[in-house]
Design an enzyme around this catalytic site. Structure first.
Site, short mmCIF file in Angstrom:
data_model
loop_
_atom_site.label_atom_id
_atom_site.label_comp_id
_atom_site.label_asym_id
_atom_site.label_seq_id
_atom_site.Cartn_x
_atom_site.Cartn_y
_atom_site.Cartn_z
N GLU A 37 28.34 8.76 -9.50
CA GLU A 37 29.41 8.65 -10.49
C GLU A 37 28.81 8.01 -11.74
OE1 GLU A 37 33.84 6.64 -10.94
OE2 GLU A 37 32.83 6.54 -9.00
N ARG A 262 23.98 2.26 4.18
CA ARG A 262 23.56 1.95 2.82
C ARG A 262 22.56 0.81 2.84
NH1 ARG A 262 27.96 2.22 -0.40
NH2 ARG A 262 27.06 0.99 -2.05
N LYS A 272 27.71 -1.48 -8.31
CA LYS A 272 27.74 -1.22 -9.75
C LYS A 272 28.71 -2.14 -10.48
CE LYS A 272 27.93 3.24 -9.24
NZ LYS A 272 28.00 4.71 -9.43
#
Ligand code: ATP
Ligand code: MG
Length: 566
Positions: A37, A262, A272
């Site tokens: 994104e 992850r 982020k």
């Protein structure tokens, strides 16, 4: 495919692909995608996903697309998209196609109509708050919305009018009609479209309704013919929805979603949102601050891309929790740089040494190889003269036993130079040592000297008249706590910022050969660590270096050892 010597470590995803290829599931094709994104810069966690997706595609002769997941017009920015492209290329990968989820807006809309026409989606007019109440909890099933059974034609008409802009933001949504009693809350009639009047960076004001991630992602994958849709574990609970959407629309590709753990890096944050907060609130100098674990920060810090790829290979891919010490990354960077970086001398905290018996004006040139194990990297001539700089730490007036560097009345070897004897210590009015008066032993020149005199310590130095002035930035970890964001002590992650994460040294002295260094050139400063010329601030006539990593485990440890004379 998998029988050459460069084969990467296998993992459960590669095993699934091997099985699929053997059974001919996708006709032997492998197509992956990396779907960021564009709402921030990529970080080291993304590198794991990039190396996996692009690496699998490369090793199986397949393809990997870069697809910007840009369905949320709120947070996205062109700066982020460009940075993402730059970082992926820096890591050494190239995409098959560069795509945007927003390119599929029209097709996504048509698929939504298809679901409505099959009575598998409906327009709901509950408020957000009501919808929350109707959703139920993990323990209790949800309840059907009173709008759930409205006629197909009515939903179709309302949805078209939603698109046409007849309703206010938030007035209604389109929901998939699945099962309000499903144990998996993601399956309780998830919202797939919402009204949002907001300019989109690519489609402008063409749309006032935007599809949700879960609806968009699976269809984008299918439209691109992705075979294996690799994502992180938090999407495991979304997989039934991924499959439900693709099972209920007319599309001939059904990618397999496979989840892996992850990457979390200790003493850092890899979210982020938190990285953005560090930037926006000025705790760091930007997304590319060398203390950040963003790829642009890591690059600016001086980590070479092959070290990042090697790191991702070493940590592997599995479903097990993946928390990794920053020191693992540092170790991999050291291995890479110790092979590639030329070794030079630099004095970061200088103290002057005057060789009282060395003729004024005389300059000798010492031939110094750039790398002890790699003669092909060549050598340079280092000027040696009457006035030199050595490291403040390499002198102690009152040292402990077994201190093998310079002390009053003591001797030390200057690397590639002579043995010197410390005769006199000059102090300023405050008692600070400002200069050492030494004699050199002319018969001890490295390589050619006739004396067999031996001393225990060897230190680095630069010739004062020939030195290049430089600024050197020494970094430490940004956080003092391994998991600053775990909230376990009831504190915000910002409370664990390391106040000493940056030290700027402005009076550094580099050897003469360092007068024409280009940004991003890497070096080992002997005995000190690996350093890189800063990509932004360095100029050949005003050098600025960043310390990438120390030579050994930690700066503190080395300093301690030095103080103890180890
Ligand atoms: P963040 O939590 O940092 O905002 P994200 O998942 O929202 O990350 P995306 O831009 O959606 O960021 O991520 C693109 C891809 O990278 C996704 O497939 C995601 O699963 C993967 N990814 C993100 N963070 C990590 C991580 N820490 N480790 C491995 N893969 C990751
Ligand atoms: Mg995401």
């Amino acid at each position: 495919m998998s029988d050459d010597s460069t084969t990467k470590k296998s993992n459960f995803i590669r095993q699934i692909i091997d099985r699929d290829n053997a059974s001919g599931k996708h006709g032997g094709r492998v197509a992956t995608r990396f779907p960021p994104e564009p709402n921030g810069y990529l970080h080291i966690g993304h590198a794991k996903s990039i190396c996996l997706n692009f690496g699998v595609a490369r090793d199986y002769g397949g393809t990997c697309n870069l697809r910007f997941d840009d369905t949320n017009p709120e947070k996205e920015d062109l700066e982020f998209s460009r940075a993402i492209e730059r970082d992926i290329r820096w890591l050494g990968f190239e995409w098959e196609e560069l795509l945007h989820a927003s390119d599929y807006f029209e097709q996504l809309y048509q698929y939504a109509e298809e679901l409505i026409s099959k009575d598998l989606a409906y327009v709901d007019q509950l408020s957000a708050e009501e919808m929350r109440q109707f959703r139920g909890t993990l323990k209790e099933p949800g309840r059907n919305s009173p709008y759930r059974d409205r006629p197909v034609e009515e939903s179709m008409d309302l949805f078209r009018r939603m698109r046409a802009g007849e309703f206010e933001d938030g007035e209604m949504v389109l929901r998939a009609k699945i099962d309000m009693a499903a144990p998996n809350i993601n399956m309780r009639d998830p919202v797939i479209y919402r009204i949002k009047r907001m300019e989109h960076q690519r489609s402008g004001d063409a749309w006032c309704i935007y599809p949700m991630y879960d609806f968009t992602h699976c269809i984008s994958d299918a439209l691109e013919g992705i075979t294996h849709s690799l994502c992180t574990l938090e999407f495991e609970d979304h997989r039934p929805l991924y499959d439900w959407v693709l099972d209920n629309i007319t599309v001939d590709c059904h990618p397999q979603q496979i989840e892996f753990a992850r990457l979390d890096i200790l003493y850092a944050v890899t979210s982020k949102r938190k990285l953005k907060q560090l930037v926006d609130e000025g705790h760091v100098e930007g997304w590319d601050d060398p203390r950040m674990v963003t790829l642009s920060g890591i690059r600016r810090r001086g980590y070479p891309p092959d070290a990042i790829r090697e790191f991702c290979d070493r940590i592997g891919i599995s479903k097990a929790e993946n928390k990794v010490e920053l020191s693992v990354l540092e170790g991999v960077a050291r291995d890479s740089l110790s092979h590639s970086a030329r070794r030079v001398m630099a004095v970061l905290k200088p103290i002057k040494v005057v060789l009282t018996n060395y003729p004024e004006g005389q300059v000798e040139e010492m031939e110094c190889p750039y790398h002890p194990q790699r003669p092909e990297l060549g050598s340079r001539k280092m000027p040696f003269s009457r006035e030199l700089y050595i490291e403040q730490d390499d002198f102690m007036e009152d040292p402990p036993r077994k201190y093998f560097r310079l002390k009053p009345g003591g001797a030390v070897r200057l690397r590639y130079g002579y043995i010197i004897d410390c005769q006199e210590v000059i102090k300023d009015d405050n008692g600070q040592v400002v200069e050492l008066r030494c004699t050199y032993d002319p018969d001890t020149r490295s390589g050619t000297g006739t004396s067999d005199r031996k001393v225990k310590g060897t230190i680095h130095w630069v010739s004062a008249d020939h030195a290049v002035d430089a600024t050197v930035r020494v970094y430490d970890r940004l956080f003092v706590r391994a998991q600053p964001a775990d909230g376990k002590e009831g504190k915000d992650f910002l409370e664990y910022l390391n106040p000493d994460s940056l030290e700027v040294l402005t009076d550094c002295k580099l050897e003469a050969s360092m007068s024409n260094v280009q940004p991003e050139d890497h070096f080992q400063f002997e005995r000190l660590g690996y350093f890189v010329a800063d990509v932004k601030d360095h100029q050949p006539d005003a050098p600025v270096f960043n310390r990438t990593v120390s030579l050994r485990d930690s700066w503190a440890k080395i300093e301690q050892q030095q103080k103890q004379g180890g």
